[in-house]
Design a protein around this motif. Structure first.
Motif, short mmCIF file in Angstrom:
data_model
loop_
_atom_site.label_atom_id
_atom_site.label_comp_id
_atom_site.label_asym_id
_atom_site.label_seq_id
_atom_site.Cartn_x
_atom_site.Cartn_y
_atom_site.Cartn_z
N LEU A 1 0.87 -1.18 0.00
CA LEU A 1 0.00 0.00 0.00
C LEU A 1 0.90 1.23 0.00
N LEU A 2 0.70 2.10 -0.96
CA LEU A 2 1.55 3.27 -1.09
C LEU A 2 0.70 4.53 -1.19
N THR A 3 1.21 5.63 -0.63
CA THR A 3 0.56 6.92 -0.84
C THR A 3 1.20 7.61 -2.04
N ASP A 4 0.73 8.80 -2.35
CA ASP A 4 1.15 9.42 -3.60
C ASP A 4 2.63 9.77 -3.62
N GLY A 5 3.28 9.88 -2.46
CA GLY A 5 4.69 10.22 -2.44
C GLY A 5 5.59 9.20 -3.10
N LEU A 6 5.08 7.97 -3.30
CA LEU A 6 5.88 6.92 -3.95
C LEU A 6 5.29 6.48 -5.28
N GLU A 7 4.22 7.14 -5.71
CA GLU A 7 3.56 6.71 -6.95
C GLU A 7 4.50 6.71 -8.15
N ARG A 8 5.27 7.79 -8.30
CA ARG A 8 6.11 7.91 -9.50
C ARG A 8 7.24 6.90 -9.50
N LEU A 9 7.60 6.42 -8.33
CA LEU A 9 8.64 5.40 -8.23
C LEU A 9 8.06 4.01 -8.48
N ALA A 10 6.81 3.81 -8.11
CA ALA A 10 6.23 2.47 -8.09
C ALA A 10 5.37 2.13 -9.29
N LEU A 11 4.88 3.12 -10.01
CA LEU A 11 3.90 2.87 -11.06
C LEU A 11 4.36 3.41 -12.41
N ASP A 12 4.02 2.66 -13.45
CA ASP A 12 4.23 3.12 -14.82
C ASP A 12 2.87 3.61 -15.32
N PHE A 13 2.70 4.92 -15.34
CA PHE A 13 1.39 5.47 -15.68
C PHE A 13 1.07 5.28 -17.17
N ALA A 14 2.10 5.18 -18.00
CA ALA A 14 1.85 5.01 -19.42
C ALA A 14 1.19 3.65 -19.71
N SER A 15 1.72 2.60 -19.07
CA SER A 15 1.17 1.26 -19.29
C SER A 15 0.15 0.88 -18.23
N ARG A 16 -0.01 1.75 -17.23
CA ARG A 16 -0.94 1.51 -16.11
C ARG A 16 -0.61 0.17 -15.42
N THR A 17 0.67 -0.01 -15.12
CA THR A 17 1.11 -1.23 -14.44
C THR A 17 2.07 -0.86 -13.31
N ALA A 18 2.24 -1.79 -12.38
CA ALA A 18 3.22 -1.62 -11.31
C ALA A 18 4.62 -1.78 -11.87
N HIS A 19 5.57 -1.06 -11.28
CA HIS A 19 6.97 -1.12 -11.71
C HIS A 19 7.68 -2.16 -10.85
N PRO A 20 7.99 -3.36 -11.37
CA PRO A 20 8.50 -4.46 -10.53
C PRO A 20 9.69 -4.12 -9.66
N PRO A 21 10.71 -3.38 -10.14
CA PRO A 21 11.87 -3.14 -9.26
C PRO A 21 11.52 -2.46 -7.95
N CYS A 22 10.45 -1.68 -7.93
CA CYS A 22 10.06 -1.00 -6.70
C CYS A 22 9.58 -1.98 -5.63
N PHE A 23 9.08 -3.13 -6.08
CA PHE A 23 8.48 -4.08 -5.15
C PHE A 23 9.36 -5.31 -4.92
N ASP A 24 9.99 -5.80 -5.98
CA ASP A 24 10.66 -7.09 -5.90
C ASP A 24 11.80 -7.11 -4.89
N GLY A 25 12.59 -6.04 -4.86
CA GLY A 25 13.75 -6.04 -3.96
C GLY A 25 13.36 -6.17 -2.50
N LEU A 26 12.40 -5.38 -2.08
CA LEU A 26 11.99 -5.43 -0.68
C LEU A 26 11.24 -6.72 -0.38
N PHE A 27 10.45 -7.18 -1.35
CA PHE A 27 9.76 -8.45 -1.14
C PHE A 27 10.77 -9.59 -0.94
N ARG A 28 11.85 -9.58 -1.72
CA ARG A 28 12.87 -10.64 -1.57
C ARG A 28 13.54 -10.54 -0.20
N THR A 29 13.83 -9.32 0.22
CA THR A 29 14.48 -9.14 1.52
C THR A 29 13.56 -9.63 2.64
N MET A 30 12.28 -9.32 2.52
CA MET A 30 11.33 -9.77 3.54
C MET A 30 11.23 -11.29 3.56
#
Length: 255
Positions: free
Chosen positions: A181-210
């Motif tokens: 769950l993200l607020t707008d402060g991380l939207e540009r890092l996490a989302l590709d607005f052109a393709s309307r999809t999540a940007h995997p590098p923003c999520f995968d690294g932390l998910f792997r660490t967890m």
């Protein structure tokens, strides 16, 4: 899912730091038997004098009502229940505003809420921010809820609007093992607005660490590292916008 782990962090946005103001948002994560996860992030409007209080009220009431409901009923709340809790939050804000002699709009805040048992999920969303899940089967990122921005740049919708644009999403038989769950402060890092999809590098690294961790519940050491990363990102951003919002995110692992 019986065990949930979450990592969360929030830092002051540029405008708030320059003005010497506190963060204007709030987050909360709770669990409820038999294996439900309840997470919320609320971003108080920087233009609202009491947006931080509105965010705190919204986060606490929505998660507390959800936990009470699930603990008694043992099932996912319905969209009608979510609407009832939102109405209760709005009434509490109206009463608080009346006592302080200000308008409810002074408590303006967004709402980003997700409840899941790993198989079924329900989301409730007003305004910007996003909710992303990861499917167990193929590890694909799934956009459960997308930002709802206003007509103009840097505008959005709030729970205190006359007719709040509450969007409720229900997914059944979708097995997930990660949520964010993200607020707008991380939207540009996490989302590709052109393709309307999540940007995997923003999520995968932390998910792997967890995934490599052993902590169940709030992983505070990793949350502190995430907070340091958000601070580093702000300092190294070469052209900070004056109105940069507070970056806030909650990454959740089921296991």
């Amino acid at each position: 899912m019986s065990n949930w782990t979450w990592v969360a962090a929030s830092r002051r946005g540029t405008a708030h730091a320059q003005a010497g103001e506190r963060r204007q948002d709030a987050w909360r994560v709770l669990t409820a038997p038999p294996g439900f996860l309840i997470a919320v992030a609320c971003d108080g409007a920087g233009s609202a004098a009491l947006g931080g209080y509105g965010a705190a009220i919204t986060a606490r009431v929505m998660t507390s009502r959800a936990k009470d409901w699930i603990s008694k009923a043992g099932v996912m709340p319905s969209p009608a229940m979510i609407e009832l809790w939102v109405a209760e939050v709005r009434l509490m804000i109206i009463v608080a505003a009346d006592r302080l002699g200000c308008s409810p709009g002074s408590f303006a805040t967004t709402l980003v809420l997700a409840i899941s048992d790993g198989t079924s999920s329900i989301t409730a969303h007003i305004g910007d921010g996003t909710i992303i899940a990861r499917a167990i089967d193929d590890a694909a990122l799934i956009e459960l809820s997308w930002p709802d921005n206003g007509e103009y740049a840097s505008t959005t919708y709030f729970i205190t609007d006359t007719n709040p644009r509450l969007r409720i999403g229900v997914t059944g038989e979708l097995h997930i093992d990660r949520l964010a769950l993200l607020t707008d402060g991380l939207e540009r890092l996490a989302l590709d607005f052109a393709s309307r999809t999540a940007h995997p590098p923003c999520f995968d690294g932390l998910f792997r660490t967890m995934a490599a961790g052993v902590i169940i519940g709030h992983d505070q050491p990793l949350s502190r590292k995430l907070a340091a990363f958000l601070d580093l990102g702000r300092r190294e951003r070469p052209h900070r916008r004056r109105q940069d919002p507070d970056p806030r995110g909650i990454w959740i692992k089921a296991g």
